[in-house]
Design a protein around this motif. Sequence first.
Motif, PDB file in Angstrom:
ATOM      1  N   PRO A 141      11.434  14.373   3.098  1.00  0.00           N
ATOM      2  CA  PRO A 141      11.342  13.525   4.288  1.00  0.00           C
ATOM      3  C   PRO A 141      10.545  12.235   4.072  1.00  0.00           C
ATOM      4  N   ALA A 142       9.910  12.083   2.899  1.00  0.00           N
ATOM      5  CA  ALA A 142       9.157  10.844   2.591  1.00  0.00           C
ATOM      6  C   ALA A 142       9.530  10.466   1.163  1.00  0.00           C
ATOM      7  N   ALA A 143      10.804  10.133   0.975  1.00  0.00           N
ATOM      8  CA  ALA A 143      11.379  10.122  -0.380  1.00  0.00           C
ATOM      9  C   ALA A 143      10.978   8.918  -1.225  1.00  0.00           C
ATOM     10  N   GLY A 144      10.513   7.835  -0.611  1.00  0.00           N
ATOM     11  CA  GLY A 144      10.103   6.653  -1.385  1.00  0.00           C
ATOM     12  C   GLY A 144      11.226   6.199  -2.312  1.00  0.00           C
ATOM     13  N   THR A 145      10.898   6.044  -3.599  1.00  0.00           N
ATOM     14  CA  THR A 145      11.891   5.609  -4.599  1.00  0.00           C
ATOM     15  C   THR A 145      12.821   6.745  -5.010  1.00  0.00           C
ATOM     16  N   GLY A 146      12.504   7.964  -4.565  1.00  0.00           N
ATOM     17  CA  GLY A 146      13.304   9.128  -4.964  1.00  0.00           C
ATOM     18  C   GLY A 146      12.814   9.734  -6.275  1.00  0.00           C
ATOM     19  N   ASN A 147      11.736   9.151  -6.843  1.00  0.00           N
ATOM     20  CA  ASN A 147      11.342   9.622  -8.184  1.00  0.00           C
ATOM     21  C   ASN A 147      10.981  11.113  -8.194  1.00  0.00           C
ATOM     22  N   LEU A 148      10.228  11.559  -7.187  1.00  0.00           N
ATOM     23  CA  LEU A 148       9.873  12.990  -7.125  1.00  0.00           C
ATOM     24  C   LEU A 148      11.144  13.843  -6.984  1.00  0.00           C
ATOM     25  N   LEU A 149      12.000  13.422  -6.058  1.00  0.00           N
ATOM     26  CA  LEU A 149      13.214  14.204  -5.787  1.00  0.00           C
ATOM     27  C   LEU A 149      14.104  14.283  -7.032  1.00  0.00           C
ATOM     28  N   GLN A 175      14.720   5.920   8.372  1.00  0.00           N
ATOM     29  CA  GLN A 175      14.124   6.096   9.701  1.00  0.00           C
ATOM     30  C   GLN A 175      12.719   6.679   9.574  1.00  0.00           C
ATOM     31  N   ASP A 176      12.022   6.706  10.697  1.00  0.00           N
ATOM     32  CA  ASP A 176      10.757   7.426  10.788  1.00  0.00           C
ATOM     33  C   ASP A 176      11.116   8.921  10.746  1.00  0.00           C
ATOM     34  N   ALA A 177      10.664   9.595   9.706  1.00  0.00           N
ATOM     35  CA  ALA A 177      11.046  11.001   9.514  1.00  0.00           C
ATOM     36  C   ALA A 177      10.451  11.911  10.581  1.00  0.00           C
ATOM     37  N   LEU A 178       9.498  11.374  11.357  1.00  0.00           N
ATOM     38  CA  LEU A 178       8.881  12.214  12.383  1.00  0.00           C
ATOM     39  C   LEU A 178       9.607  12.079  13.733  1.00  0.00           C
ATOM     40  N   VAL A 181      14.799  11.055   3.285  1.00  0.00           N
ATOM     41  CA  VAL A 181      14.456  10.238   4.450  1.00  0.00           C
ATOM     42  C   VAL A 181      13.321   9.313   4.025  1.00  0.00           C
ATOM     43  N   GLU A 182      13.420   8.057   4.430  1.00  0.00           N
ATOM     44  CA  GLU A 182      12.387   7.080   4.060  1.00  0.00           C
ATOM     45  C   GLU A 182      12.461   5.946   5.073  1.00  0.00           C
ATOM     46  N   ILE A 183      11.271   5.429   5.439  1.00  0.00           N
ATOM     47  CA  ILE A 183      11.222   4.402   6.481  1.00  0.00           C
ATOM     48  C   ILE A 183      11.408   3.001   5.915  1.00  0.00           C
ATOM     49  N   ASP A 184      11.125   2.827   4.617  1.00  0.00           N
ATOM     50  CA  ASP A 184      11.136   1.492   4.008  1.00  0.00           C
ATOM     51  C   ASP A 184      12.517   1.199   3.408  1.00  0.00           C
ATOM     52  N   PRO A 219       0.803  -1.231   0.000  1.00  0.00           N
ATOM     53  CA  PRO A 219       0.000   0.000   0.000  1.00  0.00           C
ATOM     54  C   PRO A 219       0.838   1.284   0.000  1.00  0.00           C
ATOM     55  N   HIS A 220       2.007   1.264   0.650  1.00  0.00           N
ATOM     56  CA  HIS A 220       2.778   2.522   0.740  1.00  0.00           C
ATOM     57  C   HIS A 220       3.753   2.680  -0.433  1.00  0.00           C
ATOM     58  N   HIS A 221       3.816   1.679  -1.338  1.00  0.00           N
ATOM     59  CA  HIS A 221       4.699   1.817  -2.499  1.00  0.00           C
ATOM     60  C   HIS A 221       3.978   2.633  -3.575  1.00  0.00           C
ATOM     61  N   GLN A 222       4.105   3.932  -3.471  1.00  0.00           N
ATOM     62  CA  GLN A 222       3.432   4.814  -4.429  1.00  0.00           C
ATOM     63  C   GLN A 222       4.455   5.803  -4.952  1.00  0.00           C
ATOM     64  N   MET A 223       4.729   5.680  -6.247  1.00  0.00           N
ATOM     65  CA  MET A 223       5.724   6.580  -6.829  1.00  0.00           C
ATOM     66  C   MET A 223       5.019   7.871  -7.288  1.00  0.00           C
ATOM     67  N   THR A 224       5.641   8.999  -7.051  1.00  0.00           N
ATOM     68  CA  THR A 224       5.028  10.257  -7.496  1.00  0.00           C
ATOM     69  C   THR A 224       5.136  10.347  -9.019  1.00  0.00           C
ATOM     70  N   PRO A 225       3.995  10.556  -9.718  1.00  0.00           N
ATOM     71  CA  PRO A 225       4.056  10.611 -11.187  1.00  0.00           C
ATOM     72  C   PRO A 225       4.969  11.737 -11.689  1.00  0.00           C
TER      73      PRO A 225
HETATM   74  N1  SAM Z   1       7.833  10.773  -3.693  1.00  0.00           N
HETATM   75  C1  SAM Z   1       7.951   9.341  -3.541  1.00  0.00           C
HETATM   76  C2  SAM Z   1       8.397   8.710  -4.857  1.00  0.00           C
HETATM   77  O1  SAM Z   1       8.421   9.396  -5.884  1.00  0.00           O
HETATM   78  O2  SAM Z   1       8.680   7.507  -4.850  1.00  0.00           O
HETATM   79  C3  SAM Z   1       6.666   8.728  -3.063  1.00  0.00           C
HETATM   80  C4  SAM Z   1       6.283   9.141  -1.675  1.00  0.00           C
HETATM   81  S1  SAM Z   1       4.950   8.168  -1.035  1.00  0.00           S
HETATM   82  C5  SAM Z   1       3.562   9.102  -1.452  1.00  0.00           C
HETATM   83  C6  SAM Z   1       5.136   8.432   0.694  1.00  0.00           C
HETATM   84  C7  SAM Z   1       6.332   7.717   1.285  1.00  0.00           C
HETATM   85  O3  SAM Z   1       6.389   8.036   2.681  1.00  0.00           O
HETATM   86  C8  SAM Z   1       6.279   6.183   1.205  1.00  0.00           C
HETATM   87  O4  SAM Z   1       7.407   5.732   0.524  1.00  0.00           O
HETATM   88  C9  SAM Z   1       6.311   5.735   2.667  1.00  0.00           C
HETATM   89  O5  SAM Z   1       7.046   4.533   2.877  1.00  0.00           O
HETATM   90  C10 SAM Z   1       6.968   6.928   3.353  1.00  0.00           C
HETATM   91  N2  SAM Z   1       6.642   7.079   4.779  1.00  0.00           N
HETATM   92  C11 SAM Z   1       5.454   6.919   5.377  1.00  0.00           C
HETATM   93  N3  SAM Z   1       5.561   7.191   6.700  1.00  0.00           N
HETATM   94  C12 SAM Z   1       6.845   7.529   6.927  1.00  0.00           C
HETATM   95  C13 SAM Z   1       7.572   7.938   8.086  1.00  0.00           C
HETATM   96  N4  SAM Z   1       6.965   8.044   9.280  1.00  0.00           N
HETATM   97  N5  SAM Z   1       8.883   8.242   7.942  1.00  0.00           N
HETATM   98  C14 SAM Z   1       9.507   8.152   6.738  1.00  0.00           C
HETATM   99  N6  SAM Z   1       8.877   7.758   5.607  1.00  0.00           N
HETATM  100  C15 SAM Z   1       7.557   7.467   5.700  1.00  0.00           C
END
Ligand code: SAM
Length: 305
Positions: free
Chosen positions: A102-110, A152-155, A126-129, A70-76
């Motif tokens: 702080p929620a970089a995921g795959t880094g695609n947006l960045l 880490q947890d970015a919060l 920063v990314e928790i996964d 569910p949290h694997h969502q790449m920013t278009p």
């Molecule tokens: N911009 C990213 C990309 O292009 O791949 C997608 C970001 S996605 C909408 C949100 C991301 O926040 C997910 O990868 C999720 O694992 C991460 N996330 C959720 N809670 C988090 C937390 N507490 N600390 C760090 N990352 C977290």
Amino acid sequence: MTTNTEKIFTFIDTYAQSKEGLYLEAIIEACEKWLQGDIQPELSETVTKEEIRRGIQLAILKGMKQHAQPHHQMTPDSIGMLIGHIAGKLAAGQQDLTLLDPAAGTGNLLYTAMNVIGNNVTATAVEIDDILVRLSAVTAELLEHPLTFYVQDALRPLLVDPVDITVSDLPVGFYPDDDNAVNFELVPAEGHAYSHHLFIEQSMNHTKAGGYGVFVVPANLFDSEQAASLHPYLKTRTIIRAVIQLPDSLFKNTAHAKSILVLQKPVEGVVKATPDVLLAKVPSMTDRHAMALFLQKIDMWVAES
Ligand code: SAM
């Protein structure tokens, strides 16, 4: 003729299909072997960072479909490019720009934003996964983007110096760690806090005075159940610069529609007239003429501020 993007995708896909196990893990392996020079795609000499990003992105999208989380969502790309355009204009003329996602995921947006902005950018992700961080780290190396990663947890407390611009597609929903949520102004009196609210607060804490936060947020941000506490926070701690509605067509379900929120961090002791908030709606992104006019409007807004 096969493009570099297609060649990169085919190179990674062929490698991944020859392996057992998780496709996303095989992408990391293929990219590591490419970096080490063991095997590599045959590319034309003029390969661009965008071609590399897109080739890897296609493989990641395939891997995410095969192993849906569910949290694997790449920013278009369309959103990343718009954010890159806005961030690039806000930082125009500035040397050595620093970014944070702080929620970089795959880094695609960045990386989409960094490719639009150009060369003088360093960033922190920063990314928790763990697997998303490893995917984004090999991608950054292939793109030769200077990045620092935190898994880490970015919060939780972040060892990140304040940056010029924070860009992020925020995770939406409830933040389960109530014990940590109490460290934020945006904790509600009862129940779980909204992750996206806490991420806005954490992001602005790590943005320089005068710097910007450019966020992808739920379109109903200002009408949600916890909006009542968000309003005073935004009013006292930030300057709301723009709210840009993204086209519904970008989202499968209109309930998940998003907007781009641009905030500026005030400079302490400097009292300025509050600038007008840009309220805009992005036209259909396939309509080139309308998009060109829209980008002109953004450029004029930046120039006027
Ligand atoms: N911009 C990213 C990309 O292009 O791949 C997608 C970001 S996605 C909408 C949100 C991301 O926040 C997910 O990868 C999720 O694992 C991460 N996330 C959720 N809670 C988090 C937390 N507490 N600390 C760090 N990352 C977290």
